[in-house]
Design an enzyme around this catalytic site. Structure first.
Site, PDB file in Angstrom:
ATOM      1  N   SER A   1      -9.950  -0.541   7.075  1.00 43.26           N
ATOM      2  CA  SER A   1      -9.399  -0.490   5.706  1.00 43.26           C
ATOM      3  C   SER A   1      -8.692  -1.740   5.214  1.00 43.26           C
ATOM      4  O   SER A   1      -8.284  -1.782   4.056  1.00 43.26           O
ATOM      5  CB  SER A   1      -8.455   0.698   5.567  1.00 43.26           C
ATOM      6  OG  SER A   1      -9.213   1.871   5.486  1.00 43.26           O
TER       7      SER A   1
ATOM      8  N   SER B   1      -9.678   1.980   2.901  1.00 40.80           N
ATOM      9  CA  SER B   1      -8.810   2.765   2.044  1.00 40.80           C
ATOM     10  C   SER B   1      -7.802   1.916   1.268  1.00 40.80           C
ATOM     11  O   SER B   1      -7.170   2.424   0.355  1.00 40.80           O
ATOM     12  CB  SER B   1      -8.046   3.788   2.896  1.00 40.80           C
ATOM     13  OG  SER B   1      -7.206   3.119   3.823  1.00 40.80           O
TER      14      SER B   1
ATOM     15  N   LYS C   1       0.872  -1.178   0.000  1.00 41.50           N
ATOM     16  CA  LYS C   1       0.000   0.000   0.000  1.00 41.50           C
ATOM     17  C   LYS C   1       0.907   1.226   0.000  1.00 41.50           C
ATOM     18  O   LYS C   1       1.932   1.252   0.701  1.00 41.50           O
ATOM     19  CB  LYS C   1      -0.884  -0.036   1.251  1.00 41.50           C
ATOM     20  CG  LYS C   1      -1.891   1.099   1.357  1.00 41.50           C
ATOM     21  CD  LYS C   1      -2.807   0.891   2.557  1.00 41.50           C
ATOM     22  CE  LYS C   1      -3.846   1.991   2.695  1.00 41.50           C
ATOM     23  NZ  LYS C   1      -4.762   1.765   3.828  1.00 41.50           N
TER      24      LYS C   1
HETATM   25  N1  GLN Z   1     -13.331   4.346   6.597  1.00 35.87           N
HETATM   26  C1  GLN Z   1     -12.558   4.692   7.737  1.00 35.87           C
HETATM   27  C2  GLN Z   1     -12.087   6.123   7.648  1.00 35.87           C
HETATM   28  O1  GLN Z   1     -12.275   6.720   6.621  1.00 35.87           O
HETATM   29  C3  GLN Z   1     -11.401   3.763   7.917  1.00 35.87           C
HETATM   30  C4  GLN Z   1     -10.219   4.068   7.073  1.00 35.87           C
HETATM   31  C5  GLN Z   1      -9.045   3.235   7.416  1.00 35.87           C
HETATM   32  O2  GLN Z   1      -9.163   2.200   8.068  1.00 35.87           O
HETATM   33  N2  GLN Z   1      -7.881   3.691   7.008  1.00 35.87           N
HETATM   34  O3  GLN Z   1     -11.538   6.647   8.581  1.00 35.87           O
END
Ligand code: GLN
Length: 483
Positions: A175, A151, A76
């Site tokens: 995410s 994400s 990532k």
């Molecule tokens: N959807 C969550 C957020 O936008 C989790 C994102 C993540 O785990 N990086 O904060």
């Protein structure tokens, strides 16, 4: 060749059926051919990959072995990679070449993994759809009109489309698990502190945790083995021995106590997903597990608490991107204030700016007690609920998401609608617990995930349950059409 799992690749390399270099070339060609449909990579690292593959082949020829030696993966794009662009999905870091490798990157490279590239992601890991990336949205290989989740949407789409067997990802509020659910993968968020955050660009430091995304629990065990462990460079890393995750995969589930929280089956859950979750419970009962209804009474407060704490930490973490110390700098600044304002205004996208503003507000004098402190108190209550539940059960089971992957653009005008989709995943981050999502069926041709949560440092138990489930079901073997 592209259909092989990490475990199959390890066996094939050990048996000299093919070399890492051959496999790497096949996958790079496949990425070049298919990724334009998905947009799952921000950068490809072909030269590095071939160099690492040749080195791994040489190490094997010298008698070395290891499940990751010669295994192709991707990172990532928030894991720092020395001399390679590490963009975090943002214009702010579009030309940032990290001066060092993240611990996770260094550990996997030392184990002989081959890095094919850096995967697309929501900007600074903020999102659940991978639509906030400066490099454009990622498409879900199961239906190109739908989001892959976020994400870590790039890692998920690439692995689901068989562009590579596994990838690293991070999970601040879901995410890893949510994109795993949306793309029919297995993804594990480890216990907070299990995987080093050093060199992982921070979103919300008390919630962020790196982990594996792969097709099977067996492969997650292999990748996690290479990622986990104490790191003196990360003050929140925990100095506990790392168990052999592959060794416990075949433990019997006889007598395993599974708790299913009654709060999970509320009005917000798609009834078709509820049915698939009940089916997975029945499957585990056949394997000897005992199921019990439990309660997590404070779950309803978790989303508001998370969406105060995460932006608060983000507003602090992202202050370093000011066009001076780090990040994009605007053209012809008139003075220092103009430089800060325009560099941040032009360098950050809308969702990141929204969260910085929410976070700075929640931390400001006069509002700190009303919002931030209150959210921290809720965080403790959420953790206490889990601690009470785990005195009665070994595993907590439920849906990973209330709905399957939505259409691209469907939630763009309403950020809160997207935040609500995190209802089942964020509690594990607030409590610091490990969680896993695995394939449990399909709704309208789109994958559905079942989530398992375990007590601290019980990643092995999660992988064991998921592996036993996968030995007896075939959801995880389904391939999206066209890939
Ligand atoms: N959807 C969550 C957020 O936008 C989790 C994102 C993540 O785990 N990086 O904060």
């Amino acid at each position: 060749m592209h259909q092989m799992t990490l475990a199959e690749i390890a066996r094939g390399l050990a048996d000299k059926k093919f070399s890492s270099e051959e496999l790497t070339k096949v996958l790079l060609a496949r990425i070049a051919q298919l990724d334009p449909q998905l947009n799952s990579f921000i950068s490809l690292t072909e030269d590095l990959a071939l160099q690492q593959a040749k080195a791994a082949d040489a190490r094997r020829a010298n008698g070395e072995s290891g499940a990751l030696l010669g295994a192709p993966i991707a990172h990532k794009d928030l894991f720092c990679t020395q001399g390679i662009r590490t963009s975090c999905g943002s214009k702010m870091l579009d030309n940032f070449k990290a001066p060092y490798d993240a611990t996770v990157v260094a550990k996997l490279a030392a184990a002989g993994a081959v890095t094919l590239g850096k995967t697309n992601m929501d900007e600074f890991a903020m999102g659940s759809a991978n639509e906030s990336s400066y490099y454009g949205a990622v498409k879900n290989p199961w239906n190109l009109e739908h989001v892959p989740g976020g994400s870590s949407g790039g890692s998920a789409a690439a692995v689901a489309a068989r562009l590579l067997p596994a990838a690293t990802a991070t999970d601040t509020g879901g995410s890893i698990r949510q994109p795993a659910a949306f793309t029919n993968l297995t993804g594990l968020k480890p216990t907070y502190g299990r995987v080093s955050r050093w060199g992982m660009i921070a979103y919300a430091s008390s919630l962020d945790q790196g982990g594996p995304l792969a097709r099977t629990a067996e492969d997650c065990a292999i990748l996690l083995q290479g990622m986990a462990g104490f790191d003196a460079n990360d003050s929140t890393s925990i100095d506990e021995p790392v168990p052999d995750y592959s060794a416990s995969l075949n433990t019997s589930l006889q007598g395993l106590r599974i708790g299913v929280p009654k709060e999970y089956f509320s009005a917000g859950l798609d009834p078709r997903i509820a049915e698939l979750i009940h089916n997975s419970v029945k499957e585990l009962e056949k394997l000897g597990a005992v199921v019990k209804e439990i309660s997590l009474p404070n779950m309803q407060h978790a989303i508001p608490a998370y969406y105060v704490i995460a932006p608060a930490e983000a507003s602090s973490n992202l202050s370093r991107f000011d066009g001076v110390r780090f990040g994009y700098r605007c053209e012809d600044p008139k003075n220092l204030e103009d430089l800060y304002k325009r560099s941040r205004g032009e360098g950050f996208g809308a969702e990141v700016q929204r969260r910085i503003m929410v976070g700075a507000y929640a931390l400001s004098a006069g509002y700190y007690d009303a919002y931030y402190l209150k959210a921290q108190k809720i965080r403790r209550l959420v953790k206490n609920d889990f601690m009470a539940a785990f005195t009665e059960v070994d595993i907590i089971l439920g849906p990973t998401t209330p709905n399957p992957a939505w259409k691209l653009g469907a939630k763009n005008s309403d950020p809160v609608a997207a935040y609500l989709e995190d209802v089942y995943t964020i509690t594990a981050n607030l409590a610091g617990l490990p969680g896993l999502s695995m394939p449990a069926g399909f709704v309208d041709g789109l994958p559905v995930g079942v989530q398992l949560l375990a007590p601290y440092f019980q990643e092995g138990r999660l992988l064991n349950v998921a592996h036993q489930y996968q030995l007896n079901t075939d959801w995880h073997t389904r391939t999206p059409t066209g890939f």
